[in-house]
Design a protein around this motif. Sequence first.
Motif, mmCIF file in Angstrom:
data_model
loop_
_atom_site.group_PDB
_atom_site.id
_atom_site.type_symbol
_atom_site.label_atom_id
_atom_site.label_comp_id
_atom_site.label_asym_id
_atom_site.label_seq_id
_atom_site.Cartn_x
_atom_site.Cartn_y
_atom_site.Cartn_z
ATOM 1 N N LYS A 156 -21.982 -5.416 -11.824
ATOM 2 C CA LYS A 156 -20.922 -6.110 -12.551
ATOM 3 C C LYS A 156 -19.528 -5.570 -12.223
ATOM 4 O O LYS A 156 -18.567 -6.324 -12.096
ATOM 5 C CB LYS A 156 -21.191 -5.978 -14.060
ATOM 6 N N LYS A 157 -19.416 -4.259 -12.064
ATOM 7 C CA LYS A 157 -18.065 -3.710 -11.892
ATOM 8 C C LYS A 157 -17.409 -4.174 -10.586
ATOM 9 O O LYS A 157 -16.189 -4.168 -10.462
ATOM 10 C CB LYS A 157 -18.069 -2.187 -11.998
ATOM 11 N N SER A 195 -14.535 -6.600 -10.562
ATOM 12 C CA SER A 195 -13.166 -6.159 -10.846
ATOM 13 C C SER A 195 -12.562 -5.445 -9.642
ATOM 14 O O SER A 195 -11.453 -4.930 -9.725
ATOM 15 C CB SER A 195 -13.153 -5.206 -12.055
ATOM 16 N N HIS A 242 -13.421 -19.942 -21.411
ATOM 17 C CA HIS A 242 -12.579 -18.760 -21.261
ATOM 18 C C HIS A 242 -13.360 -17.718 -20.481
ATOM 19 O O HIS A 242 -14.480 -17.360 -20.882
ATOM 20 C CB HIS A 242 -12.201 -18.233 -22.657
ATOM 21 N N MET A 243 -12.822 -17.254 -19.377
ATOM 22 C CA MET A 243 -13.494 -16.293 -18.495
ATOM 23 C C MET A 243 -14.867 -16.825 -18.078
ATOM 24 O O MET A 243 -15.821 -16.056 -17.916
ATOM 25 C CB MET A 243 -13.669 -14.935 -19.207
ATOM 26 N N GLN A 256 -4.028 -18.568 -20.533
ATOM 27 C CA GLN A 256 -5.467 -18.345 -20.652
ATOM 28 C C GLN A 256 -5.776 -17.247 -21.675
ATOM 29 O O GLN A 256 -6.422 -16.238 -21.371
ATOM 30 C CB GLN A 256 -6.072 -18.014 -19.292
ATOM 31 N N LYS A 257 -5.263 -17.489 -22.889
ATOM 32 C CA LYS A 257 -5.466 -16.516 -23.969
ATOM 33 C C LYS A 257 -5.993 -17.210 -25.209
ATOM 34 O O LYS A 257 -5.542 -18.307 -25.549
ATOM 35 C CB LYS A 257 -4.131 -15.870 -24.342
ATOM 36 N N GLN A 263 -4.256 -5.950 -37.581
ATOM 37 C CA GLN A 263 -4.934 -6.289 -36.331
ATOM 38 C C GLN A 263 -6.100 -5.337 -36.025
ATOM 39 O O GLN A 263 -7.168 -5.768 -35.617
ATOM 40 C CB GLN A 263 -3.922 -6.257 -35.184
ATOM 41 N N ILE A 302 -9.951 -6.491 -35.486
ATOM 42 C CA ILE A 302 -10.669 -6.286 -34.215
ATOM 43 C C ILE A 302 -11.953 -5.496 -34.466
ATOM 44 O O ILE A 302 -13.020 -5.831 -33.938
ATOM 45 C CB ILE A 302 -9.773 -5.570 -33.183
ATOM 46 N N LYS A 359 -15.636 -6.981 -33.457
ATOM 47 C CA LYS A 359 -16.496 -6.318 -32.461
ATOM 48 C C LYS A 359 -17.948 -6.235 -32.921
ATOM 49 O O LYS A 359 -18.855 -6.115 -32.103
ATOM 50 C CB LYS A 359 -15.974 -4.907 -32.164
ATOM 51 N N VAL A 363 -17.610 -9.584 -26.480
ATOM 52 C CA VAL A 363 -16.248 -9.181 -26.107
ATOM 53 C C VAL A 363 -15.403 -10.369 -25.656
ATOM 54 O O VAL A 363 -14.222 -10.481 -26.025
ATOM 55 C CB VAL A 363 -16.334 -8.114 -24.983
ATOM 56 N N ILE A 410 -13.462 -12.234 -28.425
ATOM 57 C CA ILE A 410 -12.442 -11.573 -29.249
ATOM 58 C C ILE A 410 -11.053 -12.052 -28.794
ATOM 59 O O ILE A 410 -10.733 -11.994 -27.604
ATOM 60 C CB ILE A 410 -12.566 -10.043 -29.163
ATOM 61 N N PRO A 411 -10.243 -12.568 -29.725
ATOM 62 C CA PRO A 411 -8.941 -13.115 -29.323
ATOM 63 C C PRO A 411 -8.088 -12.110 -28.556
ATOM 64 O O PRO A 411 -8.191 -10.894 -28.754
ATOM 65 C CB PRO A 411 -8.289 -13.475 -30.672
ATOM 66 N N ASN A 412 -7.223 -12.650 -27.678
ATOM 67 C CA ASN A 412 -6.329 -11.797 -26.900
ATOM 68 C C ASN A 412 -5.044 -11.512 -27.659
ATOM 69 O O ASN A 412 -4.300 -10.606 -27.318
ATOM 70 C CB ASN A 412 -5.970 -12.485 -25.578
ATOM 71 N N GLN A 413 -4.771 -12.326 -28.651
ATOM 72 C CA GLN A 413 -3.541 -12.116 -29.420
ATOM 73 C C GLN A 413 -3.802 -12.426 -30.896
ATOM 74 O O GLN A 413 -4.501 -13.391 -31.223
ATOM 75 C CB GLN A 413 -2.426 -13.017 -28.883
#
Lengths: 503, 76
Positions: free
Chosen positions: A223-224, A227, A414-415, A446-447, A458, A462, A466, A471, A474-477
């Motif tokens: 998986k890594k 990135s 998303h993603m 894309q958030k 916040q 979060i 969790k 993951v 979970i919202p980005n903002q």
Amino acid sequence: MIKNIVDYLEITQQRFGDKTAYLDAESSVTFTQLKEDARQIAAGLLKDVPKGAPVLVCMEKCVGSIEAFLGVAYTGAFYVPIDIKMPYERIKLIMDTLSAKVLLTRRNDEIPDEIRQTCKILCIEDLMEASYENRDAEIEKRQRASIDADPAYAIFTSGSTGVPKGVVVSHRSVINFTEWWCETFEFDENEVFANQTPFYFDASVKDIYATLRCGATMHIVPKKLFSLPKQLVHFLNEKEITCIDWVPSALCMIVNFHTLEKETPAHLKKVMFLGEVMPTKQFNMWRRALPDVKYANLYGPTEATGDCTYYKIEREFADDEPIPIGYACNNTEVLLLDGDRLVTEEGETGEICVRGCSLAYGYFRNPEKTQEVFVENPLQKDYHERIYRTGDLAKYNAYGELVFLSRKDSQIKHMGHRIELGEIETALGAVDGIKRACCFYDHKKQKIVSVFEGDTNQEEVIAHLKNRLPVYMIPNQFIKVEEMPVNLNGKIDRVLLKETYLQ
Amino acid sequence: MQEKIMEILQSVRPDIDFAKEQALIDDGLLESFDVIQIMTTFMDEFDVYIDADDIEPENLNSFDAICAFLTQKIGS
């Protein structure tokens, strides 16, 4: 005649027994060993798992996962892949829905105590080391009783009410798809796949069963590497990968950072993308770097097994021109409906509705949601026929090709993951101190943006999310407001909130 | 600059404790989608050029590593 996915294994093992089938970073398995391991797992399951029962498979993505899937299939039960990193509360929701009695895992994978108390945990290594009386005879009995309409797997997707929905898919649908997939893209035993999608995402079904059907080879990419673009391309060369079928973000990462200018994947012949819209600019960068590769855009919800449309990209596209999703796959018809009316004119918008044997049975123990989207075909008045309403809007372009436009509801991609914003809102609503909350998607950035009213902050929100959401959900903002704006009906004014945010 | 870097990281992944985590890539905490967003924002914000050679675990595994990497990029 093929009636169960393990029939592919039986046939392929006779032709390519010594050939390597699947590999991960630590292990590999030949088709002969795969058959032996899967039969051992099946034998270990027989006394606890009746035909047609769900079996959870919860382990790190590895060769053993595929052995577990096939072991379950030998018993006539169906498998349910679970993300081992998923929060316990979400796994619990899925387990409660299924009432599953058995969970398959590996010795080194950590299963929370709460789960251990609710069902029997079996390690595949233990099952493979055990000895069983009349193993093959007992398995044959189950196989004789199985038919192609039996469920092969259930994959859970995000649910708008906060409870994930289990899409139940038959062997017939998987086999129909696999036959089409292998024929259309001319896969054979020389194909080498690099699997990207998680096994709890139905796109992985394609790599797994094409490999099994053709005697090909499939590498599970660590998986890594997704990135690390340079290492990822190096992996493709090192493993002599010929075909990739990835979500666009993985492909975009490679070209966005000019990776193909330094090293090109020399063995790559087929590049497909799925799961979300591929930006045409990044696609053109791929095509300029690798002009001889064959490219295809694939589209399809889990409810229609694999893909329901495909588009082999042969003509040129401007950077701002959307790549079509193309035409229906074999034994599938796509109806573009505006209400109950069939859309046929170029440029007119309609909802993508699917008919054919690729359709899933519906959602496990969820008749209400099933009836909402698996509906009577409004164009067929003479007898009962089911179609699936995807909720995706599309149009025909001047070439008669389908072009995806947008969703008609609050589902987002998303993603590469399909997410119901309602599921996030339900989780937010359960946070102590939150009075009201809503979410929307900022497509440009894309958030996922969440707005909440209440006496919390916040960090606390979060921490709570969790425990409930994967993951990627979970919202980005997070935006805290004094008072949530409401419309005349007293409901949250989502339009105003989104407009205010975007300004 | 460190504050700005932290702000960018948290705007992409507010669920990650960037001050604490030491293996953002090796432990798979950052996905490809996150890396694209973070690196693209760094390029815009700090006017630096980042390519595949830069996207390696030693430059991205921790907040300190990211700060050191960007400091070196800006100075070069």
